[in-house]
Design a protein around this motif. Structure first.
Motif, PDB file in Angstrom:
ATOM      1  N   CYS A 132       0.827  -1.207   0.000  1.00 41.03           N
ATOM      2  CA  CYS A 132       0.000   0.000   0.000  1.00 41.03           C
ATOM      3  C   CYS A 132       0.862   1.259   0.000  1.00 41.03           C
ATOM      4  O   CYS A 132       0.594   2.215  -0.741  1.00 41.03           O
ATOM      5  N   LEU A 182       2.234   1.884  -3.431  1.00 42.41           N
ATOM      6  CA  LEU A 182       1.230   2.314  -4.415  1.00 42.41           C
ATOM      7  C   LEU A 182       0.597   3.655  -4.089  1.00 42.41           C
ATOM      8  O   LEU A 182      -0.190   4.166  -4.888  1.00 42.41           O
ATOM      9  N   TRP A 209      -5.905   7.285  -1.173  1.00 39.36           N
ATOM     10  CA  TRP A 209      -4.898   7.069  -2.214  1.00 39.36           C
ATOM     11  C   TRP A 209      -4.571   8.374  -2.910  1.00 39.36           C
ATOM     12  O   TRP A 209      -5.451   9.221  -3.149  1.00 39.36           O
ATOM     13  N   LEU A 234       0.061  -7.046  -9.442  1.00 39.83           N
ATOM     14  CA  LEU A 234       0.463  -5.814  -8.757  1.00 39.83           C
ATOM     15  C   LEU A 234       1.100  -4.832  -9.729  1.00 39.83           C
ATOM     16  O   LEU A 234       0.884  -3.614  -9.633  1.00 39.83           O
ATOM     17  N   ILE A 290      -1.787  -3.147 -11.574  1.00 44.24           N
ATOM     18  CA  ILE A 290      -2.495  -2.166 -10.736  1.00 44.24           C
ATOM     19  C   ILE A 290      -1.674  -0.883 -10.623  1.00 44.24           C
ATOM     20  O   ILE A 290      -2.213   0.226 -10.756  1.00 44.24           O
ATOM     21  N   LEU A 309      -6.989  -4.324  -5.887  1.00 43.23           N
ATOM     22  CA  LEU A 309      -5.996  -4.488  -4.826  1.00 43.23           C
ATOM     23  C   LEU A 309      -6.586  -5.283  -3.660  1.00 43.23           C
ATOM     24  O   LEU A 309      -5.908  -6.136  -3.076  1.00 43.23           O
ATOM     25  N   TRP A 351      -6.725  -8.839  -4.745  1.00 37.27           N
ATOM     26  CA  TRP A 351      -5.384  -9.407  -4.673  1.00 37.27           C
ATOM     27  C   TRP A 351      -5.081  -9.835  -3.240  1.00 37.27           C
ATOM     28  O   TRP A 351      -4.559 -10.938  -2.999  1.00 37.27           O
TER      29      TRP A 351
END
Length: 214
Positions: free
Chosen positions: A48, A51, A91, A111, A114, A174, A177
């Motif tokens: 996290c 990203l 985010w 990943l 994404i 995510l 995932w």
């Protein structure tokens, strides 16, 4: 009047196949502690950060006093309707995320995808996008995440066409995932081989029919 009762007990390797399965069922129900998913959660926290997702937290009281901040990550599993994983937080674009995620998980193409989607969408919006993710309802899956995407533009420009849906779906991917990693780890932790090893290492004993002794 006290009496002495003798019982013959067995290690997992000494049981019949049927008794072994009974012993394994006991361990899966009573011996598997919540800590089994700690490593998956810790890795997810790292991902996290890479990203650009800042996880929301909840204060948790410690046994010795004081508190710690627990990331708001949730899951249910693994065979019922409504099972899944979710998270709460925010985010925004993280510079270098595509390169960093490949360094962290070089073989995880999902990943990579994404990260690329979030990067490209942010770029088309001059890196002005941000999103908030809140949990809603009593379930813990990707659709229990209420996601709002906005563009922080000094000239009040709206997000480009499809940007809100793209970011929303990427964040839900995510969560999907995460659920797959949890499911994979749970399957490993509850496999016959792993359970037998845990029973053996901890010296647990059973009666002839596989009932836990002691």
């Amino acid at each position: 009047m006290p009496r002495i009762i003798e019982t013959t007990v067995y290690g997992i390797d000494e049981l019949s196949d049927e008794a072994k399965e009974a012993a394994r069922c006991w361990y899966r129900q009573a011996g598997l502690h919540d800590e089994w998913y700690d490593f998956v959660y810790e890795d997810f926290e790292t991902i996290c950060k890479i990203l650009g997702v800042t996880l929301a937290t909840t204060p948790v009281r410690l046994h010795g006093g004081g508190t710690r901040e627990k990331p708001r990550i949730f899951h249910n599993g693994f065979s019922s309707q409504g099972d899944g994983a979710s998270f709460s937080g925010a985010w925004c674009h993280a510079r270098g995320s595509c390169r960093a995620i490949r360094a962290h998980a070089p073989k995880d193409e999902e990943l990579h995808r994404i990260a690329d989607v979030l990067q490209e969408t942010a770029k088309r919006n001059f890196y002005q996008l941000n999103a908030t993710v809140r949990h809603r309802g009593r379930y813990c899956h990707e659709y229990s995440m209420a996601i709002e995407v906005e563009r922080d533009s000094p000239t009040w420009q709206p997000p480009t066409d499809g940007a809100e849906d793209t970011v929303t779906e990427a964040l839900r991917d995510l969560a999907r995932w995460l659920y797959r990693q949890l499911e994979r780890e749970y399957d490993h932790q509850t496999s016959d081989e792993t359970v037998d090893e845990a029973l053996s290492v901890n010296g647990l004993t059973f009666t002839a029919n596989g009932t836990r002794f002691g």
